[in-house]
Structure formats: C-alpha cells, structure tokens
Scaffold this motif. Structure first.
Motif, PDB file in Angstrom:
ATOM      1  N   THR A  54       7.290   9.120  -3.395  1.00 29.49           N
ATOM      2  CA  THR A  54       6.245   8.135  -2.732  1.00 29.49           C
ATOM      3  C   THR A  54       5.113   7.717  -3.490  1.00 29.49           C
ATOM      4  O   THR A  54       4.492   8.548  -4.255  1.00 29.49           O
ATOM      5  CB  THR A  54       5.985   8.736  -1.319  1.00 29.49           C
ATOM      6  OG1 THR A  54       5.078   7.912  -0.419  1.00 29.49           O
ATOM      7  CG2 THR A  54       5.368  10.190  -1.405  1.00 29.49           C
ATOM      8  N   GLU A  55       4.644   6.564  -3.128  1.00 30.70           N
ATOM      9  CA  GLU A  55       3.305   6.332  -3.919  1.00 30.70           C
ATOM     10  C   GLU A  55       2.576   5.427  -2.830  1.00 30.70           C
ATOM     11  O   GLU A  55       2.943   4.740  -1.974  1.00 30.70           O
ATOM     12  CB  GLU A  55       3.620   5.038  -5.020  1.00 30.70           C
ATOM     13  CG  GLU A  55       4.512   5.482  -6.452  1.00 30.70           C
ATOM     14  CD  GLU A  55       3.388   5.810  -7.367  1.00 30.70           C
ATOM     15  OE1 GLU A  55       2.302   5.668  -7.335  1.00 30.70           O
ATOM     16  OE2 GLU A  55       4.082   6.381  -8.286  1.00 30.70           O
ATOM     17  N   GLY A  56       1.239   5.772  -2.879  1.00 32.17           N
ATOM     18  CA  GLY A  56       0.245   5.243  -2.074  1.00 32.17           C
ATOM     19  C   GLY A  56      -0.317   5.815  -0.762  1.00 32.17           C
ATOM     20  O   GLY A  56      -1.535   5.839  -0.372  1.00 32.17           O
ATOM     21  N   ALA A  57       0.634   6.796  -0.386  1.00 33.23           N
ATOM     22  CA  ALA A  57       0.135   7.679   0.994  1.00 33.23           C
ATOM     23  C   ALA A  57       1.305   8.660   0.938  1.00 33.23           C
ATOM     24  O   ALA A  57       2.590   8.677   0.588  1.00 33.23           O
ATOM     25  CB  ALA A  57       0.181   6.846   1.963  1.00 33.23           C
ATOM     26  N   ILE A  62      -0.330   2.235   8.014  1.00 30.47           N
ATOM     27  CA  ILE A  62       0.693   1.177   7.659  1.00 30.47           C
ATOM     28  C   ILE A  62       1.148   0.464   8.700  1.00 30.47           C
ATOM     29  O   ILE A  62       1.556   1.099   9.713  1.00 30.47           O
ATOM     30  CB  ILE A  62       1.961   2.130   6.978  1.00 30.47           C
ATOM     31  CG1 ILE A  62       1.533   2.741   5.688  1.00 30.47           C
ATOM     32  CG2 ILE A  62       3.003   1.035   6.374  1.00 30.47           C
ATOM     33  CD1 ILE A  62       0.843   2.073   4.829  1.00 30.47           C
ATOM     34  N   VAL A 115       3.878  10.795   3.206  1.00 34.33           N
ATOM     35  CA  VAL A 115       4.252  10.816   4.556  1.00 34.33           C
ATOM     36  C   VAL A 115       4.918  12.157   4.760  1.00 34.33           C
ATOM     37  O   VAL A 115       5.654  12.591   4.134  1.00 34.33           O
ATOM     38  CB  VAL A 115       5.756   9.733   4.114  1.00 34.33           C
ATOM     39  CG1 VAL A 115       6.453   9.771   5.664  1.00 34.33           C
ATOM     40  CG2 VAL A 115       5.153   8.283   3.912  1.00 34.33           C
ATOM     41  N   GLN A 134      -0.762  -2.223   4.709  1.00 24.44           N
ATOM     42  CA  GLN A 134      -1.998  -1.940   5.939  1.00 24.44           C
ATOM     43  C   GLN A 134      -2.283  -3.245   6.915  1.00 24.44           C
ATOM     44  O   GLN A 134      -2.476  -2.839   7.948  1.00 24.44           O
ATOM     45  CB  GLN A 134      -3.413  -1.564   5.275  1.00 24.44           C
ATOM     46  CG  GLN A 134      -3.189  -0.288   4.534  1.00 24.44           C
ATOM     47  CD  GLN A 134      -4.435   0.147   3.901  1.00 24.44           C
ATOM     48  OE1 GLN A 134      -5.505  -0.461   4.145  1.00 24.44           O
ATOM     49  NE2 GLN A 134      -4.378   1.454   3.265  1.00 24.44           N
ATOM     50  N   ASP A 186       0.748  -1.100   0.050  1.00 24.15           N
ATOM     51  CA  ASP A 186       0.062  -0.031   0.085  1.00 24.15           C
ATOM     52  C   ASP A 186       0.828   1.268  -0.127  1.00 24.15           C
ATOM     53  O   ASP A 186       0.225   2.460  -0.174  1.00 24.15           O
ATOM     54  CB  ASP A 186      -0.971  -0.057   1.148  1.00 24.15           C
ATOM     55  CG  ASP A 186      -1.939  -1.058   1.097  1.00 24.15           C
ATOM     56  OD1 ASP A 186      -2.543  -1.318   0.439  1.00 24.15           O
ATOM     57  OD2 ASP A 186      -1.713  -2.017   2.078  1.00 24.15           O
ATOM     58  N   LEU A 187       2.031   1.120   0.170  1.00 29.51           N
ATOM     59  CA  LEU A 187       3.101   2.244   0.203  1.00 29.51           C
ATOM     60  C   LEU A 187       4.287   2.136  -0.243  1.00 29.51           C
ATOM     61  O   LEU A 187       4.861   0.822   0.057  1.00 29.51           O
ATOM     62  CB  LEU A 187       3.172   2.834   1.509  1.00 29.51           C
ATOM     63  CG  LEU A 187       4.067   4.111   1.844  1.00 29.51           C
ATOM     64  CD1 LEU A 187       3.627   5.205   1.181  1.00 29.51           C
ATOM     65  CD2 LEU A 187       4.289   4.211   3.447  1.00 29.51           C
ATOM     66  N   THR A 188       4.971   2.798  -1.172  1.00 31.44           N
ATOM     67  CA  THR A 188       6.474   2.495  -1.555  1.00 31.44           C
ATOM     68  C   THR A 188       6.947   3.980  -1.598  1.00 31.44           C
ATOM     69  O   THR A 188       6.313   4.903  -1.927  1.00 31.44           O
ATOM     70  CB  THR A 188       6.280   2.099  -3.182  1.00 31.44           C
ATOM     71  OG1 THR A 188       5.234   1.042  -3.109  1.00 31.44           O
ATOM     72  CG2 THR A 188       7.793   1.530  -3.430  1.00 31.44           C
ATOM     73  N   CYS A 189       8.343   3.934  -1.156  1.00 32.62           N
ATOM     74  CA  CYS A 189       8.959   5.182  -0.935  1.00 32.62           C
ATOM     75  C   CYS A 189      10.505   4.809  -1.361  1.00 32.62           C
ATOM     76  O   CYS A 189      11.239   3.954  -0.894  1.00 32.62           O
ATOM     77  CB  CYS A 189       9.186   5.761   0.542  1.00 32.62           C
ATOM     78  SG  CYS A 189       7.417   6.367   1.229  1.00 32.62           S
TER      79      CYS A 189
END
Length: 248
Positions: free
Chosen positions: A119-122, A170, A124, A193, A98-101
């Motif tokens: 960042t992808e998904g959320a 997350i 930060v 998540q 759900d998140l990539t940084c």
C-alpha cells in the motif's frame, strides 16, 4: 458571471451527429453580465474545435504511460512487494490519487477474503475492515462480475467499507481485477480524497494497467516456481551425491 462549454469529440462513423463530452471549459469574470450570447456561441465553437485536440493529447499520454509501465514491469528483479513502487510515478501522472493498494484474494475458513500485498499513501487497517460483511464490499463485486468497480463516494451503498475509507480521508476509488492463469488473483485499488475524483475513462485506463500487473504477477509466480524447483533439484542432487559417497 461565467460561461461553461463542453469539449466534444464526434462518435460513430462519417456523417454521425453523436458527440461525447470529454471535458468542460469554464471561464469566469468578477463583474456581472461580463458575457453575451455571442461569447457563449464562441465558447461552444471553441469547445468543438478543442475537443478532438484534447482527445489526441490524452490518448498519447495514456499510450506513453502504458508503455512506460510495461517496461518497468518487465524488469526481472521486480517482486510482488515492489510492483507498485516501480510504477508509482507513471501512475500519478495520468491518475492523480492519494492511495494505491495491491491486494490478493485469500480464504479464511472457506470464505473469501483478501490481504494487502503493498500500500502507498495511507495505512489500511484490515482488522477495521473485518466488521463489514464481505458480500457487501467492492471486492465481492469484482469476484462476482470480473469487472472493475468505480466508487464515486456519493453514497455508501452497496459498498459498506466506504464508511471506513472515508474515516481515513478516502472518498472515491477504483478497483480493477487482477487475473492470473485464468483465475481471480486480486485487484488494484486506487483511492482519492475527493468525491467523484475518477471518470469512466480513468477506470478504463486503470483496467489496462491492471492487465499489465496481472501479467507481471504471473511472471513473478512462474519465476518463483522455477526457482523452487531448481533449489529442490539441487538438494536432491546433493543428497544423491552424499548417498553415493557413503556407499563407496
């Protein structure tokens, strides 16, 4: 009622009796007493037969993903800001997340810190993360050990920043170091998540992907240096031509 059986693969050389569990097979029924000991034995036999098949399938998928990611990262037009988007689809196929940084280490007043390149998904919030001491965070562990970190989400120690990441949904993650020209450059962070969303096998695959990203970053930095030197040489050449013209 239910039957749960491990999917096993044999480890060691010929004649070894050591097995590794790679997955679990779960069968359930609405009624009580639906399964017998004979069913349990059959499920165990099926698990021993299916384990090696699943292992080969997973290995093939991982090889295909790594090859595809390597091909995407070799595209000359890719920059630091487009590295993650270029491999997003391939990454999601083998590592649901759900998140990539993509993160780069920096220094502030001589102390280590980091900045997020993409960042992808959320979203930060770095300012929110500053309230945690760096030495108690997962990036510090990467700098100390040079090895990837698996965060299960079962407890906050020793990585205090998980308090923040849980607040944005997350609950588990993997951090894999990026090493460029023999020095720590940053890390790839993948979050989910769910708690316990990633296994040691997932961590090994993410580490291989981070190696490919490290090579891509090194190539991008080298290209930028060459372009800067070329532009500098062109400016100097233009200056010399103007000087010669003025003298004549």
């Amino acid at each position: 009622s239910c039957v749960v059986a491990p999917l096993l693969v044999r480890e060691g050389g010929p004649g070894s009796n050591e097995n590794r569990v790679i997955a679990v097979m779960f069968m359930a029924a609405w009624s009580r007493g639906a399964f017998t000991d004979e069913d349990r034995g059959l499920a165990g036999m099926l698990g021993r037969e299916a384990g090696p098949v699943l292992e080969r399938i997973l290995a093939a998928e991982e090889r295909d993903t790594l090859r595809h990611i390597a091909e995407r990262l070799m595209v000359g037009s890719i920059g630091l800001e487009t590295l993650i988007p270029s491999i997003k689809a391939s990454l999601a196929q083998v590592l649901p997340h759900d998140l990539t940084c993509l993160v780069r280490f920096t220094k502030e007043s001589g102390s280590p810190w980091f900045e997020i390149l993409h960042t992808e998904g959320a979203r930060v919030d770095l300012e929110a993360l500053r309230r945690f001491p760096f030495e108690r965070m997962a990036p510090a562990e990467i700098l100390r050990s040079g090895r990837p970190v698996l965060v299960t989400g079962q407890q906050h120690e020793p990585f205090r920043e998980m308090i923040y990441f849980e607040s944005i949904g997350i609950r588990s993650g993997m951090l894999c170091p990026l090493v460029v020209r023999g020095e720590p450059y940053g890390f790839l962070a993948i979050g989910n998540q769910r708690r316990n969303a990633f296994s040691e096998r997932d961590l090994g695959l993410a580490e291989q992907i981070s190696h490919l990203l490290s090579q891509a970053v090194a190539n991008i930095l080298a290209y930028e240096e060459i372009r800067t030197l070329k532009e500098q040489a062109e400016r100097e050449n233009l200056y010399l031509r103007e000087e010669v013209g003025t003298t004549l």
